[in-house]
Motif scaffolding. Structure first.
Motif, PDB file in Angstrom:
ATOM      1  N   ILE A  27       0.592   0.977 -10.845  1.00 44.66           N
ATOM      2  CA  ILE A  27      -0.785   0.802 -10.368  1.00 44.66           C
ATOM      3  C   ILE A  27      -1.051  -0.669 -10.054  1.00 44.66           C
ATOM      4  O   ILE A  27      -1.559  -1.020  -8.984  1.00 44.66           O
ATOM      5  CB  ILE A  27      -1.793   1.303 -11.419  1.00 44.66           C
ATOM      6  N   GLN A  28      -0.708  -1.541 -11.002  1.00 45.50           N
ATOM      7  CA  GLN A  28      -0.996  -2.969 -10.855  1.00 45.50           C
ATOM      8  C   GLN A  28      -0.236  -3.583  -9.684  1.00 45.50           C
ATOM      9  O   GLN A  28      -0.806  -4.343  -8.884  1.00 45.50           O
ATOM     10  CB  GLN A  28      -0.665  -3.696 -12.157  1.00 45.50           C
ATOM     11  N   GLN A  29       1.050  -3.248  -9.590  1.00 46.24           N
ATOM     12  CA  GLN A  29       1.858  -3.818  -8.511  1.00 46.24           C
ATOM     13  C   GLN A  29       1.412  -3.308  -7.145  1.00 46.24           C
ATOM     14  O   GLN A  29       1.358  -4.061  -6.173  1.00 46.24           O
ATOM     15  CB  GLN A  29       3.348  -3.501  -8.738  1.00 46.24           C
ATOM     16  N   ALA A  30       1.086  -2.021  -7.063  1.00 48.24           N
ATOM     17  CA  ALA A  30       0.623  -1.453  -5.793  1.00 48.24           C
ATOM     18  C   ALA A  30      -0.712  -2.068  -5.382  1.00 48.24           C
ATOM     19  O   ALA A  30      -0.910  -2.420  -4.206  1.00 48.24           O
ATOM     20  CB  ALA A  30       0.500   0.061  -5.908  1.00 48.24           C
ATOM     21  N   ALA A  31      -1.626  -2.221  -6.346  1.00 46.14           N
ATOM     22  CA  ALA A  31      -2.942  -2.787  -6.031  1.00 46.14           C
ATOM     23  C   ALA A  31      -2.805  -4.224  -5.536  1.00 46.14           C
ATOM     24  O   ALA A  31      -3.430  -4.615  -4.541  1.00 46.14           O
ATOM     25  CB  ALA A  31      -3.842  -2.739  -7.266  1.00 46.14           C
ATOM     26  N   ASP A  32      -1.980  -4.998  -6.215  1.00 49.42           N
ATOM     27  CA  ASP A  32      -1.777  -6.393  -5.800  1.00 49.42           C
ATOM     28  C   ASP A  32      -1.116  -6.463  -4.431  1.00 49.42           C
ATOM     29  O   ASP A  32      -1.514  -7.267  -3.575  1.00 49.42           O
ATOM     30  CB  ASP A  32      -0.930  -7.134  -6.833  1.00 49.42           C
ATOM     31  N   MET A  33      -0.138  -5.608  -4.203  1.00 45.48           N
ATOM     32  CA  MET A  33       0.560  -5.594  -2.927  1.00 45.48           C
ATOM     33  C   MET A  33      -0.398  -5.251  -1.783  1.00 45.48           C
ATOM     34  O   MET A  33      -0.363  -5.882  -0.715  1.00 45.48           O
ATOM     35  CB  MET A  33       1.712  -4.586  -2.968  1.00 45.48           C
TER      36      MET A  33
END
Length: 216
Positions: free
Chosen positions: A107-113
């Motif tokens: 979730i965190q990596q996708a949101a930041d990306m």
């Protein structure tokens, strides 16, 4: 064999003691294992790539969430994906992030990306947790038009496909992997020679056939 370099000495130690080893799902090809049973992960990544090309018409900006940047099977899937994407001049992989096989990290990596690269219009996940993490990130950012393609046939993934929230997933056959591995060990003890690799097929599951994924 999550990490071939680390697992190989352990496998070889077992073999020296007369314990036959079959690797399942992730291989340690430099080891003295009898055989590998599982997905041809480069070919599975290429299936992801073809799915991306078909879905986008060969045009788009791609984000990728891989399960681990240390696991060989994840890197092989990424390689296969890249093999297909590079054949299309209007397809581009913009960013690759690792979820470390964690739903929250996905979730965190996708949101930041997606915040850093708003031009991304399709995200591909290469492990079981990734697509669901991407979906949650997309909802929080109100990116309703984002196309998501996943890997594996988790129940939640299949439900999201049926709702139209995830486009499709590449399903492996873990039951068949385990079944085949035991059969091969039995054949080994009967004195039969084994091949080095036994690849189990993958299947594309979309809205038309997602319910079939429950039986794989």
């Amino acid at each position: 064999g999550l990490n071939g370099e680390k697992f190989t000495p352990v496998i070889d130690k077992a073999v020296r003691r007369g314990i036959p080893v079959v690797t399942i799902d992730t291989d340690a090809p430099a080891s003295k294992r009898l055989a590998y049973v599982g997905t041809d992960n480069v070919a599975a990544g290429e299936s992801l790539g073809r799915l991306v090309a078909q879905t986008t018409g060969g045009t788009g900006k791609i984000g990728v969430i891989i399960g681990s940047d240390l696991a060989e099977n994840q890197l092989q899937r990424l390689l296969g994906l890249k093999n297909i994407v590079k054949q299309y001049g209007n397809l581009e992989i913009v960013d690759v992030r690792s979820s470390n096989i964690s739903h929250m990290e996905a979730i965190q990596q996708a949101a930041d990306m997606l915040r850093v690269h708003p031009e991304i219009n399709i995200v591909v996940g290469t492990s079981a947790t990734d697509a669901l993490g991407v979906l949650q990130a997309a909802k929080s950012l109100k990116r309703d038009s984002l196309t998501i393609i996943g890997f594996d046939n988790q129940e939640e993934t299949l439900a999201a496909i049926l709702r139209g929230e995830i486009k499709a997933t590449i399903a492996q056959q873990p039951f068949l992997m385990g079944d085949t591995a035991v059969r091969l060990l039995n054949e080994h003890f009967q004195g039969k020679a084994l091949r080095p690799e036994y690849f189990t097929e993958v299947k594309v599951l979309d809205k038309q056939n997602a319910q079939e994924g429950e039986s794989l």
